[in-house]
Design a protein around this motif. Structure first.
Motif, PDB file in Angstrom:
ATOM      1  N   ARG A   1       0.831  -1.211   0.000  1.00  0.00           N
ATOM      2  CA  ARG A   1       0.000   0.000   0.000  1.00  0.00           C
ATOM      3  C   ARG A   1       0.860   1.254   0.000  1.00  0.00           C
ATOM      4  O   ARG A   1       0.351   2.341   0.261  1.00  0.00           O
ATOM      5  CB  ARG A   1      -0.922   0.023   1.215  1.00  0.00           C
ATOM      6  N   CYS A   2       2.145   1.154  -0.286  1.00  0.00           N
ATOM      7  CA  CYS A   2       2.997   2.346  -0.359  1.00  0.00           C
ATOM      8  C   CYS A   2       2.354   3.356  -1.325  1.00  0.00           C
ATOM      9  O   CYS A   2       2.038   3.020  -2.472  1.00  0.00           O
ATOM     10  CB  CYS A   2       4.393   1.966  -0.848  1.00  0.00           C
ATOM     11  N   GLY A   3       2.178   4.581  -0.861  1.00  0.00           N
ATOM     12  CA  GLY A   3       1.485   5.600  -1.655  1.00  0.00           C
ATOM     13  C   GLY A   3       2.233   6.000  -2.919  1.00  0.00           C
ATOM     14  O   GLY A   3       1.611   6.510  -3.865  1.00  0.00           O
ATOM     15  N   TYR A   4       3.519   5.777  -2.963  1.00  0.00           N
ATOM     16  CA  TYR A   4       4.291   6.105  -4.176  1.00  0.00           C
ATOM     17  C   TYR A   4       4.102   5.005  -5.223  1.00  0.00           C
ATOM     18  O   TYR A   4       4.126   5.265  -6.408  1.00  0.00           O
ATOM     19  CB  TYR A   4       5.778   6.275  -3.837  1.00  0.00           C
ATOM     20  N   PHE A   5       3.899   3.797  -4.745  1.00  0.00           N
ATOM     21  CA  PHE A   5       3.652   2.675  -5.661  1.00  0.00           C
ATOM     22  C   PHE A   5       2.314   2.868  -6.379  1.00  0.00           C
ATOM     23  O   PHE A   5       2.184   2.595  -7.577  1.00  0.00           O
ATOM     24  CB  PHE A   5       3.659   1.367  -4.862  1.00  0.00           C
TER      25      PHE A   5
ATOM     26  N   PRO B   1       8.100   8.567  -8.404  1.00  0.00           N
ATOM     27  CA  PRO B   1       9.125   7.545  -8.614  1.00  0.00           C
ATOM     28  C   PRO B   1       8.890   6.338  -7.711  1.00  0.00           C
ATOM     29  O   PRO B   1       8.527   6.493  -6.547  1.00  0.00           O
ATOM     30  CB  PRO B   1      10.429   8.263  -8.232  1.00  0.00           C
ATOM     31  N   CYS B   2       9.093   5.162  -8.260  1.00  0.00           N
ATOM     32  CA  CYS B   2       8.921   3.931  -7.463  1.00  0.00           C
ATOM     33  C   CYS B   2       9.631   2.788  -8.173  1.00  0.00           C
ATOM     34  O   CYS B   2       9.220   2.381  -9.262  1.00  0.00           O
ATOM     35  CB  CYS B   2       7.436   3.619  -7.289  1.00  0.00           C
ATOM     36  N   ASN B   3      10.665   2.278  -7.525  1.00  0.00           N
ATOM     37  CA  ASN B   3      11.430   1.171  -8.118  1.00  0.00           C
ATOM     38  C   ASN B   3      10.612  -0.108  -8.247  1.00  0.00           C
ATOM     39  O   ASN B   3      10.914  -0.967  -9.082  1.00  0.00           O
ATOM     40  CB  ASN B   3      12.662   0.866  -7.267  1.00  0.00           C
ATOM     41  N   LYS B   4       9.614  -0.258  -7.413  1.00  0.00           N
ATOM     42  CA  LYS B   4       8.789  -1.477  -7.495  1.00  0.00           C
ATOM     43  C   LYS B   4       7.886  -1.426  -8.732  1.00  0.00           C
ATOM     44  O   LYS B   4       7.750  -2.401  -9.445  1.00  0.00           O
ATOM     45  CB  LYS B   4       7.935  -1.632  -6.223  1.00  0.00           C
TER      46      LYS B   4
ATOM     47  N   GLY C   1      13.648   5.185  -8.980  1.00  0.00           N
ATOM     48  CA  GLY C   1      13.938   5.728  -7.651  1.00  0.00           C
ATOM     49  C   GLY C   1      12.887   5.287  -6.649  1.00  0.00           C
ATOM     50  O   GLY C   1      11.931   4.603  -6.995  1.00  0.00           O
ATOM     51  N   CYS C   2      13.100   5.668  -5.395  1.00  0.00           N
ATOM     52  CA  CYS C   2      12.156   5.312  -4.326  1.00  0.00           C
ATOM     53  C   CYS C   2      11.681   6.598  -3.671  1.00  0.00           C
ATOM     54  O   CYS C   2      12.422   7.224  -2.906  1.00  0.00           O
ATOM     55  CB  CYS C   2      12.833   4.407  -3.298  1.00  0.00           C
ATOM     56  N   GLY C   3      10.439   7.002  -3.965  1.00  0.00           N
ATOM     57  CA  GLY C   3       9.910   8.241  -3.398  1.00  0.00           C
ATOM     58  C   GLY C   3       9.826   8.199  -1.884  1.00  0.00           C
ATOM     59  O   GLY C   3       9.959   9.225  -1.212  1.00  0.00           O
TER      60      GLY C   3
ATOM     61  N   GLY D   1      17.864  -1.004  -6.395  1.00  0.00           N
ATOM     62  CA  GLY D   1      16.873  -1.865  -5.732  1.00  0.00           C
ATOM     63  C   GLY D   1      16.219  -1.206  -4.530  1.00  0.00           C
ATOM     64  O   GLY D   1      15.429  -1.857  -3.833  1.00  0.00           O
ATOM     65  N   THR D   2      16.520   0.074  -4.277  1.00  0.00           N
ATOM     66  CA  THR D   2      16.004   0.719  -3.064  1.00  0.00           C
ATOM     67  C   THR D   2      14.488   0.561  -2.945  1.00  0.00           C
ATOM     68  O   THR D   2      13.733   0.896  -3.855  1.00  0.00           O
ATOM     69  CB  THR D   2      16.360   2.225  -3.061  1.00  0.00           C
ATOM     70  N   CYS D   3      14.065   0.044  -1.799  1.00  0.00           N
ATOM     71  CA  CYS D   3      12.628  -0.097  -1.500  1.00  0.00           C
ATOM     72  C   CYS D   3      12.473  -0.299   0.004  1.00  0.00           C
ATOM     73  O   CYS D   3      13.181  -1.119   0.594  1.00  0.00           O
ATOM     74  CB  CYS D   3      12.015  -1.278  -2.255  1.00  0.00           C
ATOM     75  N   VAL D   4      11.564   0.449   0.585  1.00  0.00           N
ATOM     76  CA  VAL D   4      11.343   0.374   2.039  1.00  0.00           C
ATOM     77  C   VAL D   4       9.868   0.055   2.342  1.00  0.00           C
ATOM     78  O   VAL D   4       9.367   0.353   3.422  1.00  0.00           O
ATOM     79  CB  VAL D   4      11.774   1.699   2.724  1.00  0.00           C
ATOM     80  N   ALA D   5       9.212  -0.580   1.366  1.00  0.00           N
ATOM     81  CA  ALA D   5       7.778  -0.866   1.512  1.00  0.00           C
ATOM     82  C   ALA D   5       7.532  -2.027   2.479  1.00  0.00           C
ATOM     83  O   ALA D   5       8.423  -2.825   2.757  1.00  0.00           O
ATOM     84  CB  ALA D   5       7.193  -1.219   0.143  1.00  0.00           C
ATOM     85  N   THR D   6       6.285  -2.109   2.945  1.00  0.00           N
ATOM     86  CA  THR D   6       5.892  -3.252   3.786  1.00  0.00           C
ATOM     87  C   THR D   6       4.890  -4.123   3.034  1.00  0.00           C
ATOM     88  O   THR D   6       4.193  -3.662   2.139  1.00  0.00           O
ATOM     89  CB  THR D   6       5.189  -2.795   5.091  1.00  0.00           C
TER      90      THR D   6
END
Ligand SMILES: Cc1cc2nc3c(=O)[nH]c(=O)nc-3n(C[C@H](O)[C@H](O)[C@H](O)COP(=O)(O)OP(=O)(O)OC[C@H]3O[C@@H](n4cnc5c(N)ncnc54)[C@H](O)[C@@H]3O)c2cc1C
Ligand code: SF4
Length: 331
Positions: free
Chosen positions: A118-122, A128-131, A137-139, A159-164
């Motif tokens: 549910r990451c809002g950037y995704f 930007p969203c690497n996923k 990039g990773c917003g 590969g930067t991503c900090v999503a859950t």
């Protein structure tokens, strides 16, 4: 409007064959996540293969005292299933803590496992969203990340991503050592659920280890001989994803922890099996001090972001509270 083809094959094998021939196609379960993502332009399948009616809607007993759950079982039915409530209360509680009654009626077991972050950037195609768009990039890394991961993130590079991972049900299934049964173009295989979901590594666009065209057909739950429970902390009492959640099972004899299962939600890109905490607890007295030390052992690896360091003490407290409740139940 983007056009797509809708297919409703007669059986699982035909659905797998259809998707194998459609590299940009997707299976459709209840559609409560995928259709939303299609409306937002985040998911753009050219073929939808509807599997909701052709995957099993049954929960059956396995010889070892466990259960086999068909991938088409609606979340509401699974939560209400008497054998689940009695033998695996952690699973029923996790399901009831997720989404709303209407959504649970529609959502399937297979689809729930594969719902996306549910990451809002995704979900915002202008960000930007690497996923969603590898290499963009990773917003969230320097943006709004209050409810993002504290464990196992990729913090630099493409590969930067900090999503859950958002699923409550999956956290319970990870604590229960569930096994996922899949049918793919190369036949059937089983995947321990702890190996189904991925950490972002160098490719956050891949949430799982499934190959294209692999259909989840069922989930096996091995027998569980100890009390279990799910506790979820969220911003409001319903319709909210976990800030932190804990699925736990605990066996205490003579005041000593004989066995324990622990998984955390809302803290990582995948449901997080807390193996360091489990190891620290086995053979220890079932006390608040031991529970806290075990939680600390797990959370020592945390790398919180600018705005979510509060998740570390929250996770610790939820682990301790849940284990204390279970410890009292087993006394
Ligand atoms: C407002 C709202 C609040 C929510 N709150 C929560 C919450 O608090 N906790 C929580 O856990 N969830 C929550 N959810 C998410 C909800 O649980 C999921 O949307 C649902 O479980 C997805 O199941 P589905 O069958 O509709 O999947 P679909 O949307 O149909 O599919 C999801 C994904 O699974 C794939 N898929 C589906 N079935 C299979 C199969 N058998 N094999 C292989 N791939 C398959 C699809 O291709 C797609 O990629 C919420 C959703 C909404 C809209
Ligand atoms: S955390 Fe992951 S999903 Fe969110 S913006 Fe960054 S790459 Fe995308």
């Amino acid at each position: 409007m983007r056009e797509f083809r809708y297919e409703r094959p007669a059986d699982a094998a035909s659905s797998v064959a259809l998707l194998a021939a459609a590299p940009a196609g997707a299976f459709l379960g209840g559609g409560t996540n995928l259709v939303d993502l299609m409306k937002l332009g985040v998911a753009t399948p050219d073929v939808l293969v509807d599997v909701r009616e052709l995957t099993s809607r049954e929960v059956t007993d396995s010889p070892d005292g466990g259960l086999r759950i068909g991938a088409g079982v609606p979340n509401a039915d699974l939560a209400a299933e008497p054998r689940v409530r009695e033998r695996f209360p952690v699973l029923s509680q996790a399901l009831l803590a997720g989404a709303s009654g209407q959504l649970r009626n529609r959502a399937t077991t297979g689809g729930n496992l594969l719902q996306r972050t549910r990451c809002g950037y995704f979900t915002d195609v202008t960000r930007p969203c690497n996923k969603r768009t590898p290499g963009s990039g990773c917003g969230a890394l320097e943006g709004v990340h209050r409810n993002h991961a504290i464990l196992g993130q990729t913090l630099e590079g493409p590969g930067t991503c900090v999503a859950t991972h958002p699923s409550d049900m999956a956290v319970a299934m990870v604590a229960l050592d569930a096994v996922v049964r899949v049918l793919g173009p190369d036949g059937e295989r089983t995947i321990p659920i702890t190996d189904l979901h991925r950490l972002p590594g160098d490719d956050p666009s891949r949430d799982t280890t499934l190959r294209h065209g692999e259909l989840i057909t069922a989930i096996d739950l091995p027998a569980l001989a100890m009390p279990s429970r799910y506790r979820k902390v969220r911003d409001r009492a319903s319709f909210a994803f976990a800030l932190v959640s804990v699925a736990a099972a605990l066996k205490v004899e003579d005041g000593v922890v004989r066995d324990v299962r622990l998984a955390l939600g809302g803290v990582a890109h995948k449901p997080w099996r807390a193996t360091a905490a489990e190891q620290a607890l086995r053979g220890q007295p079932a006390t608040e001090e031991s529970f806290a030390a075990a939680a600390d052992a797990e959370l020592a690896a945390a790398t919180p972001l600018r705005d979510n360091a509060w998740k570390v003490p929250m996770a610790r407290n939820v682990v301790v509270r849940t284990l204390l409740d279970l410890g009292e139940a087993t006394r």
